[in-house]
Design a protein around this motif. Sequence first.
Motif, short mmCIF file in Angstrom:
data_model
loop_
_atom_site.label_atom_id
_atom_site.label_comp_id
_atom_site.label_asym_id
_atom_site.label_seq_id
_atom_site.Cartn_x
_atom_site.Cartn_y
_atom_site.Cartn_z
N UNK A 137 5.09 -5.17 -53.72
CA UNK A 137 5.92 -6.23 -54.28
C UNK A 137 5.26 -7.60 -54.30
N UNK A 138 4.69 -8.05 -53.20
CA UNK A 138 4.00 -9.34 -53.25
C UNK A 138 2.88 -9.37 -54.31
N UNK A 139 2.17 -8.29 -54.43
CA UNK A 139 1.12 -8.22 -55.45
C UNK A 139 1.72 -8.37 -56.85
N UNK A 140 2.80 -7.65 -57.09
CA UNK A 140 3.43 -7.71 -58.41
C UNK A 140 3.92 -9.13 -58.69
N UNK A 141 4.51 -9.74 -57.69
CA UNK A 141 5.01 -11.10 -57.88
C UNK A 141 3.88 -12.04 -58.27
N UNK A 142 2.76 -11.94 -57.58
CA UNK A 142 1.61 -12.78 -57.90
C UNK A 142 1.07 -12.52 -59.29
N UNK A 143 0.87 -11.25 -59.60
CA UNK A 143 0.30 -10.91 -60.90
C UNK A 143 1.24 -11.31 -62.04
N UNK A 146 -1.74 -4.47 -60.38
CA UNK A 146 -1.06 -4.33 -59.09
C UNK A 146 -1.16 -2.89 -58.60
N UNK A 147 -0.93 -1.96 -59.51
CA UNK A 147 -0.99 -0.55 -59.14
C UNK A 147 -2.40 -0.15 -58.72
N UNK A 148 -3.39 -0.62 -59.46
CA UNK A 148 -4.78 -0.26 -59.13
C UNK A 148 -5.19 -0.80 -57.76
N UNK A 149 -4.77 -2.01 -57.47
CA UNK A 149 -5.14 -2.58 -56.18
C UNK A 149 -4.53 -1.76 -55.04
N UNK A 150 -3.28 -1.35 -55.22
CA UNK A 150 -2.65 -0.50 -54.22
C UNK A 150 -3.37 0.85 -54.14
N UNK A 151 -3.76 1.35 -55.28
CA UNK A 151 -4.43 2.65 -55.35
C UNK A 151 -5.73 2.63 -54.55
N UNK A 152 -6.45 1.54 -54.65
CA UNK A 152 -7.71 1.45 -53.90
C UNK A 152 -7.45 1.33 -52.40
N UNK A 153 -6.33 0.74 -52.04
CA UNK A 153 -6.01 0.60 -50.62
C UNK A 153 -5.57 1.92 -50.01
N UNK A 155 5.30 -0.16 -59.46
CA UNK A 155 5.07 -1.55 -59.86
C UNK A 155 6.17 -2.03 -60.80
N UNK A 156 6.49 -1.20 -61.78
CA UNK A 156 7.53 -1.57 -62.73
C UNK A 156 8.88 -1.69 -62.03
N UNK A 157 9.17 -0.74 -61.14
CA UNK A 157 10.41 -0.81 -60.38
C UNK A 157 10.44 -2.08 -59.54
N UNK A 158 9.30 -2.42 -58.96
CA UNK A 158 9.20 -3.63 -58.16
C UNK A 158 9.52 -4.87 -58.97
N UNK A 159 9.01 -4.91 -60.17
CA UNK A 159 9.29 -6.06 -61.04
C UNK A 159 10.78 -6.18 -61.31
N UNK A 160 11.43 -5.04 -61.54
CA UNK A 160 12.87 -5.08 -61.82
C UNK A 160 13.65 -5.60 -60.62
N UNK A 161 13.34 -5.12 -59.46
CA UNK A 161 14.07 -5.60 -58.28
C UNK A 161 13.76 -7.08 -58.04
N UNK A 162 12.54 -7.46 -58.31
CA UNK A 162 12.15 -8.88 -58.13
C UNK A 162 13.01 -9.78 -59.00
#
Lengths: 199, 199
Positions: free
Chosen positions: A153-159, B167-174, B187-194
């Motif tokens: 979520x923080x990543x998405x918010x930033x991006x 955002x998804x790619x960065x998480x994927x690498x982690x 990521x999309x779900x995160x944006x909606x809740x945000x």
Amino acid sequence: MTANEPVRIGRRPATDHDSVAAAALDLFWRHGFDATTTQAIADASGISRRTVFRYFPSKDDIPWGRFDENLDHLAAVLRATPPGLPLHEAVHRAVLDFNRIDAGAVAQHRVRMTLILRTPALQAHSALRYAGWRAVIAEYAAARLGLPVDAMLPRVVGHVALALALSAYERWLDDEDAALADLLDEALAGLRTYLGDRS
Amino acid sequence: MTANEPVRIGRRPATDHDSVAAAALDLFWRHGFDATTTQAIADASGISRRTVFRYFPSKDDIPWGRFDENLDHLAAVLRATPPGLPLHEAVHRAVLDFNRIDAGAVAQHRVRMTLILRTPALQAHSALRYAGWRAVIAEYAAARLGLPVDAMLPRVVGHVALALALSAYERWLDDEDAALADLLDEALAGLRTYLGDRS
DNA sequence: CAACTTATGGCACCGAGCGCCACAAGGGAA
DNA sequence: TTCCCTTGTGGCGCTCGGTGCCATAAGTTG
């Protein structure tokens, strides 16, 4: 107080950060970024090429001015936001504040951003600067949400905040008369209609 | 048909695009991107430094593989989307399709994306590639919405789609075990809740 | 064999950027 | 004043990415 003269020991600088930047921006604007050599910037500033690289880490950094200091300001604005405000609204207000321009500096800012957003070399370099900007937003979001900074979520918010800001800036460059703040609002409104769209 | 031998006139290439890329990626991975000179890539590929720059326009482009051809595929996928689908869903499905990786190629893709997303020089260069990717999305959105490509909404759609993908790619690498498709959904779900958040 | 085509290699050159060192230009203490 | 210390500058040489130019290699067709 005269706090600006803390003693001054050693040789005085021949010029300063802003003067070199101004001379360089003038050259960039008139002849193009790629066609302007660092030697030409040095000559226009009355210093040597070697010294140009003491004022700026790279030619690409010159148009960015005092961006890092502005990031500190962005962080401060976010910290000062009333915690009752919804996260997305706090972020939006901070972005608006970050991109508020003095009326007298609009023309110069337009030149600066035109160079940054439309010169391929600078467009590429800007990705590194944006990363710092996003990090400030993401850290605030993480703190508000009680999540690690590298969570989704923080990543998405930033991006997404960056995505909206860049959309607004691109429109701003296309439209001489538009106000940046209005375009930032419009970008956010656009995102809402996009996600709620049923067409 | 043996359509791969359309006549072949003139001297045969000493190697090919993919072989050079593979050799280069190996060097990048083992010694780091910056520490790998184009001369070293040439040596590892059995060609001259000059010829390396005939296969790739720049060192920065090497890790990107056949990205431009993938963009054509992305455009085709979007065009083939049933028009009844909401715009945001069409875009999301296309992004999922674009980032579908063959099971056998996952490890290599991880190497590639780690280099691209975590090497500053490549992170910068990627901004130029992303611009092409966003343009494909924006053009589709503009057509669907009956707006010019440089209007606010198509721009926002392109930028936000990229924001979610990154955002998804960065998480994927982690996260070694995560599936990219799931992270894109998240990521999309995160944006909606945000945006719908009331906290 | 000659003519034509495509790919390669080598060379010279440009520009960004950095390490190193000498030196310039100031201040303070003797 | 003289010497030392500090900070800023200039110049030199080098590395590396990238490009233009041209000769030449290695094919095919006649």
